[in-house]
Design an enzyme around this catalytic site. Structure first.
Site, short mmCIF file in Angstrom:
data_model
loop_
_atom_site.label_atom_id
_atom_site.label_comp_id
_atom_site.label_asym_id
_atom_site.label_seq_id
_atom_site.Cartn_x
_atom_site.Cartn_y
_atom_site.Cartn_z
N ASP A 1 0.85 -1.19 0.00
CA ASP A 1 0.00 0.00 0.00
C ASP A 1 0.89 1.23 0.00
O ASP A 1 2.05 1.18 0.41
CB ASP A 1 -0.96 0.01 1.20
CG ASP A 1 -2.24 0.78 0.90
OD1 ASP A 1 -3.28 0.14 0.64
OD2 ASP A 1 -2.19 2.04 0.88
N THR B 1 -7.15 -4.82 -19.69
CA THR B 1 -6.14 -5.77 -19.21
C THR B 1 -5.16 -6.04 -20.36
O THR B 1 -3.94 -5.96 -20.19
CB THR B 1 -6.81 -7.09 -18.77
OG1 THR B 1 -7.76 -6.78 -17.76
CG2 THR B 1 -5.79 -8.09 -18.24
N ARG C 1 -16.25 -8.69 -6.79
CA ARG C 1 -17.70 -8.44 -6.82
C ARG C 1 -18.29 -8.36 -5.42
O ARG C 1 -19.49 -8.54 -5.24
CB ARG C 1 -18.38 -9.57 -7.61
CG ARG C 1 -17.73 -9.73 -8.97
CD ARG C 1 -18.57 -10.53 -9.90
NE ARG C 1 -18.69 -11.91 -9.51
CZ ARG C 1 -19.66 -12.72 -9.95
NH1 ARG C 1 -20.59 -12.27 -10.74
NH2 ARG C 1 -19.69 -13.99 -9.59
N LYS D 1 -18.39 -7.85 -15.26
CA LYS D 1 -18.53 -6.96 -14.10
C LYS D 1 -19.30 -5.68 -14.49
O LYS D 1 -20.15 -5.19 -13.74
CB LYS D 1 -17.14 -6.60 -13.55
CG LYS D 1 -17.14 -5.51 -12.50
CD LYS D 1 -17.56 -5.96 -11.12
CE LYS D 1 -17.61 -4.76 -10.18
NZ LYS D 1 -17.74 -5.10 -8.79
N ARG E 1 -27.70 -3.28 -12.48
CA ARG E 1 -28.26 -2.82 -11.21
C ARG E 1 -28.58 -1.33 -11.26
O ARG E 1 -29.58 -0.86 -10.71
CB ARG E 1 -27.30 -3.16 -10.07
CG ARG E 1 -27.36 -4.65 -9.76
CD ARG E 1 -26.06 -5.20 -9.26
NE ARG E 1 -25.73 -4.75 -7.94
CZ ARG E 1 -24.52 -4.90 -7.38
NH1 ARG E 1 -23.55 -5.47 -8.05
NH2 ARG E 1 -24.29 -4.49 -6.17
N GLY F 1 -24.69 5.55 -4.77
CA GLY F 1 -23.33 6.01 -4.47
C GLY F 1 -22.36 4.86 -4.39
O GLY F 1 -22.68 3.72 -4.71
N CYS G 1 -18.73 1.64 -6.99
CA CYS G 1 -19.03 0.71 -8.09
C CYS G 1 -20.18 1.16 -8.99
O CYS G 1 -19.97 1.54 -10.13
CB CYS G 1 -19.36 -0.67 -7.52
SG CYS G 1 -17.96 -1.46 -6.73
#
Ligand SMILES: NC(=O)c1ccc[n+]([C@@H]2O[C@H](COP(=O)([O-])OP(=O)(O)OC[C@H]3O[C@@H](n4cnc5c(N)ncnc54)[C@H](O)[C@@H]3O)[C@@H](O)[C@H]2O)c1
Length: 473
Positions: free
Chosen positions: A73, A171, A198, A251, A258, A302, A305
């Site tokens: 990180d 990718t 996910r 994805k 949604r 919000g 994703c």
């Protein structure tokens, strides 16, 4: 014959409410292999780049299956916490114990040095955010930096897996050339795959156990190597897809579906407001037809994703109409709420308005794309004095959003309350704390049963005053 007020099975038919049965761990203790070449029953070393809300549960999961995990990180405080065996991610059940156990077993450490971690690792998993820039185009700055940080550590046999959601083709098109720039041959010496993350914040470890893991490589050997990795560290089904592009698209398809679905629910809510019925009752009834999965209306969408990934799709396919329209509908919910408040109490100039819940959803300390931000802005532009409360945020964090912090239970002159999350805490709200209160706008329809003294107006999203169920006596 059985007569009920609402279909008893409807909740289980709603997409997000399906609770999958836990898979038992099917792995015998793994034998450590160095280098790891994908052999069943063996574990190697994995570097997880980005040890945040999603990355840290991944670290814990991989270590719990015998892998040596190096978390990478850029935040020294995150690295320090992990090196002390502490989880810095608060709202994830069981995570703190797993992190502490993995650290005590010598399986989990952390570093700021991505190159050194990649050099030691057999597998590198990248899980740093890709967000949106102000023009709604993908903002790659964290991922570009993360990829740059690992490239000089890649070696023959390395497997690199992108778990961060990427636009279709990235990718292979954007990152593969950077990964092979040092001369490694893709699919022979270096394996590269996309495998979408996910998980749902707050249920990440549970989801890791149950959600099928989708994997698509830049070629068949990469798919096989990445699938072998996940097969060793997850107890869920592993789905080897035909390509990285198919996995990337899956994805975007899931999240865009949604967003569009929620937009439709928001439009149904408008109809419900007009005809005076409770949209929740309508949706529950509609969803008792097994092919109907209408989601839940509210103040908008919000988080990292759902509001972001339709734009990833649109970036490559700007001609898509429905996807763009759904974004506009969902983003328009805040403006509709503010208009409803104005209709109820008149001009907002000088009126104290309390916003409850500022994170993008209750229980998750994340402000990314939270609808609270435009809500506060709209209210302030309309001249209101905005107070706010969120159990997950400090006074300073609330002030940074432009609102005045309100303390739970403190007497307040607020004339209006707007709920932006469905935090269960709101159910303990006492109207006596707000002697001037005239109107409650229930942005997540979570307070339909809250007893309100006569004279205080109430409106939810598709829950007009006349359709509010009577509080249970
Ligand atoms: N949060 C969710 O609910 C969720 C759900 C599903 C998928 N995802 C995916 O996971 C990704 C990450 O989300 P998150 O919630 O874990 O984000 P987060 O902000 O909680 O964590 C990201 C971490 O990456 C670190 N980081 C940034 N740049 C870095 C770099 N160059 N090198 C190393 N570390 C770096 C940050 O310091 C931070 O700790 C998202 O972009 C999304 O694709 C998130």
């Amino acid at each position: 014959m059985t007569v009920v007020a609402r279909p008893s099975q409807s909740a289980s038919l709603l997409g997000g409410a399906i609770s999958l049965p836990r898979n038992p761990c099917r792995h015998a203790p793994a034998r450590h292999a160095c280098p790891w070449t994908g052999e069943e029953g063996t574990a190697g070393t994995v570097a997880v780049v980005g040890a945040g809300k999603m990355g840290l549960p991944l670290c814990a999961q991989f270590a719990s299956h015998g892998w040596r995990v190096i978390a990478v990180d850029v935040q020294p405080a995150v690295v320090a916490a992990i090196n002390e065996g502490r989880s810095h991610v608060g709202e994830e059940p069981d995570l703190a114990e797993l992190v502490s156990r993995a650290h005590a077993q010598g399986l989990l450490s952390a570093t700021l040095d991505g190159g050194a971690a990649a050099r030691e690792a057999d597998v590198v998993v990248l899980i740093v955010p890709v967000m949106l820039d102000p023009d709604h185009q993908p903002d790659y700055r964290y991922m570009d930096a993360a990829v740059a940080s690992i490239t000089d550590g890649l070696h023959e046999g390395s497997t690199v897996i992108f778990e961060t959601t990427l636009p279709i083709g990235d990718t292979r098109g954007r990152y593969l050339p950077r990964l092979v720039a040092g001369g490694l041959l893709a699919d022979e010496q270096l394996f590269v795959a996309f495998s979408p993350e996910r998980l749902f914040s707050g249920a990440a470890l549970r989801n890791l156990n149950t959600y099928p893991k989708l994997v698509g490589g830049v070629g068949a050997p990469s798919t096989a190597r990445a699938a072998a990795f996940y097969d060793g560290v997850l107890d869920a089904e592993i789905v080897a897809m035909s390509s990285a592009e198919a996995a990337e698209f899956s994805k975007l398809a899931d999240t865009t579906y949604r967003d569009v679905n929620i937009a439709l629910a928001n439009e149904f809510a408008r109809v419900a407001d007009r005809v005076g019925v409770d949209v929740g009752e309508v949706i529950a009834a509609a969803n008792s037809q097994p092919y109907s999965h209408v989601h839940v209306p509210g103040l908008g969408v919000g988080g990292h994703c759902i509001p972001v990934y339709p734009h990833f799709l649109l970036a490559g396919a700007p001609d898509l109409e429905l996807v763009a329209l759904a974004r506009r509908v969902n983003d328009g919910q805040v403006g509709r709420a503010v208009r409803a408040v104005e209709l109820a109490v008149g001009a907002l100039v000088g009126q104290p308005i309390l916003v409850l819940g500022l994170t993008y959803r209750e229980g998750v300390k994340e402000l990314a794309y939270s609808r609270a931000v435009p809500l506060i802005e709209h209210l302030m532009v309309a001249g209101a004095r905005v107070l706010a409360y969120d159990p997950l945020l400090s006074d300073e964090e609330i002030s940074r959003l432009g609102a005045t912090p309100w303390r739970w239970g403190e007497p307040s002159a607020a004339r209006v309350i707007v709920t932006q999350t469905a935090d269960p805490t709101w159910r303990d709200l006492d109207p006596a704390w707000f002697p001037e209160l005239a109107f409650l706008y229930d942005g997540r329809n979570s307070l339909a049963a809250l007893p309100l003294p006569p004279g205080i107006g109430y409106q939810g999203v598709g829950l007009p005053p006349g359709a509010r169920p009577r509080p249970a006596s």
